[in-house]
Scaffold this motif. Structure first.
Motif, PDB file in Angstrom:
ATOM      1  N   GLU A  81       8.804 -28.406 -13.388  1.00 20.04           N
ATOM      2  CA  GLU A  81       8.724 -28.869 -11.997  1.00 20.04           C
ATOM      3  C   GLU A  81       8.284 -27.746 -11.061  1.00 20.04           C
ATOM      4  N   LEU A  82       8.887 -26.583 -11.223  1.00 20.62           N
ATOM      5  CA  LEU A  82       8.514 -25.438 -10.378  1.00 20.62           C
ATOM      6  C   LEU A  82       7.063 -25.059 -10.614  1.00 20.62           C
ATOM      7  N   HIS A  83       6.656 -25.015 -11.864  1.00 19.59           N
ATOM      8  CA  HIS A  83       5.271 -24.676 -12.195  1.00 19.59           C
ATOM      9  C   HIS A  83       4.307 -25.686 -11.592  1.00 19.59           C
ATOM     10  N   ALA A  84       4.608 -26.979 -11.737  1.00 24.17           N
ATOM     11  CA  ALA A  84       3.718 -28.022 -11.220  1.00 24.17           C
ATOM     12  C   ALA A  84       3.558 -27.914  -9.707  1.00 24.17           C
ATOM     13  N   ARG A  85       4.639 -27.587  -9.001  1.00 24.65           N
ATOM     14  CA  ARG A  85       4.587 -27.503  -7.536  1.00 24.65           C
ATOM     15  C   ARG A  85       3.970 -26.210  -7.046  1.00 24.65           C
ATOM     16  N   THR A  86       4.264 -25.106  -7.722  1.00 19.28           N
ATOM     17  CA  THR A  86       3.910 -23.798  -7.182  1.00 19.28           C
ATOM     18  C   THR A  86       2.727 -23.120  -7.877  1.00 19.28           C
ATOM     19  N   TYR A  87       2.614 -23.248  -9.188  1.00 16.39           N
ATOM     20  CA  TYR A  87       1.629 -22.454  -9.924  1.00 16.39           C
ATOM     21  C   TYR A  87       0.466 -23.240 -10.504  1.00 16.39           C
ATOM     22  N   ALA A  88       0.622 -24.533 -10.737  1.00 13.33           N
ATOM     23  CA  ALA A  88      -0.387 -25.308 -11.454  1.00 13.33           C
ATOM     24  C   ALA A  88      -1.725 -25.381 -10.722  1.00 13.33           C
ATOM     25  N   HIS A  89      -1.710 -25.145  -9.422  1.00 11.75           N
ATOM     26  CA  HIS A  89      -2.940 -25.251  -8.635  1.00 11.75           C
ATOM     27  C   HIS A  89      -3.562 -23.883  -8.341  1.00 11.75           C
ATOM     28  N   THR A  90      -3.112 -22.871  -9.055  1.00 13.90           N
ATOM     29  CA  THR A  90      -3.668 -21.528  -8.880  1.00 13.90           C
ATOM     30  C   THR A  90      -4.698 -21.275  -9.974  1.00 13.90           C
ATOM     31  N   VAL A  91      -5.282 -20.082  -9.964  1.00 15.30           N
ATOM     32  CA  VAL A  91      -6.285 -19.730 -10.968  1.00 15.30           C
ATOM     33  C   VAL A  91      -5.594 -19.560 -12.323  1.00 15.30           C
ATOM     34  N   ILE A  92      -6.015 -20.370 -13.277  1.00 16.09           N
ATOM     35  CA  ILE A  92      -5.477 -20.328 -14.636  1.00 16.09           C
ATOM     36  C   ILE A  92      -6.660 -20.227 -15.584  1.00 16.09           C
ATOM     37  N   VAL A  93      -6.615 -19.233 -16.465  1.00 17.96           N
ATOM     38  CA  VAL A  93      -7.756 -18.981 -17.337  1.00 17.96           C
ATOM     39  C   VAL A  93      -7.492 -19.311 -18.809  1.00 17.96           C
TER      40      VAL A  93
END
Length: 153
Positions: free
Chosen positions: A109-121
């Protein structure tokens, strides 16, 4: 060599503060983090991340090499902890139990809200949370700081 190690440790702390407090979207997604999460993260982690710099500074000033080894060991433990938090859920599908302690949400849940929309390679593995670039940089700096610290000693 102590100067380079100290620089890298300070870079870890500085990068941590930037990615936690400064909106540099899409590298991070501070705008979707709760202010209470940011304050808690800085209050808990910044002093801990700064401790190796203090130990290494004292070691350089006093020639107590055990403190320099402690600084390198702490930096390595921090890097390994970060790798467990980010890579274990991605590679193994199991989150670290402490990853979201006190937040009332799961790692997914935290990842989906905070990190999932950042640059992921890294590529997707099912629906597992993926490490993002901002944290890959942080953990790379930590590993470099640990290696250089041990090399300096």
């Amino acid at each position: 060599m102590y100067a380079l190690a100290l620089f890298l440790i300070v870079a870890v702390v500085a990068w941590f503060l930037v990615i936690t407090l400064v909106d540099i979207y899409p590298l991070n997604n501070v705008r979707d983090a709760k202010p209470s999460e940011q304050r808690t993260e800085v209050a808990v982690n910044a002093p801990v991340l700064a401790l190796p710099a203090v130990l290494l500074g004292i070691a350089a000033a006093t020639d107590i090499t055990a403190l320099a080894y402690a600084a390198g060991a702490l930096e390595l433990v921090f890097a390994l902890g970060g790798l467990v938090v980010w890579w274990m859920p991605y590679l193994v599908g199991v989150p670290a139990p402490w990853a979201t302690s006190g937040t009332g949400v799961t790692w997914a849940e935290l990842h989906a809200r905070t990190y999932a929309h950042t640059v992921i390679v890294v590529p997707r593995i099912g629906e597992r949370p993926r490490p993002n670039l901002e944290h890959m940089i942080l953990h790379g700096l930590m590993l470099a700081a640990a290696v250089v610290t041990f090399a300096a000693v």
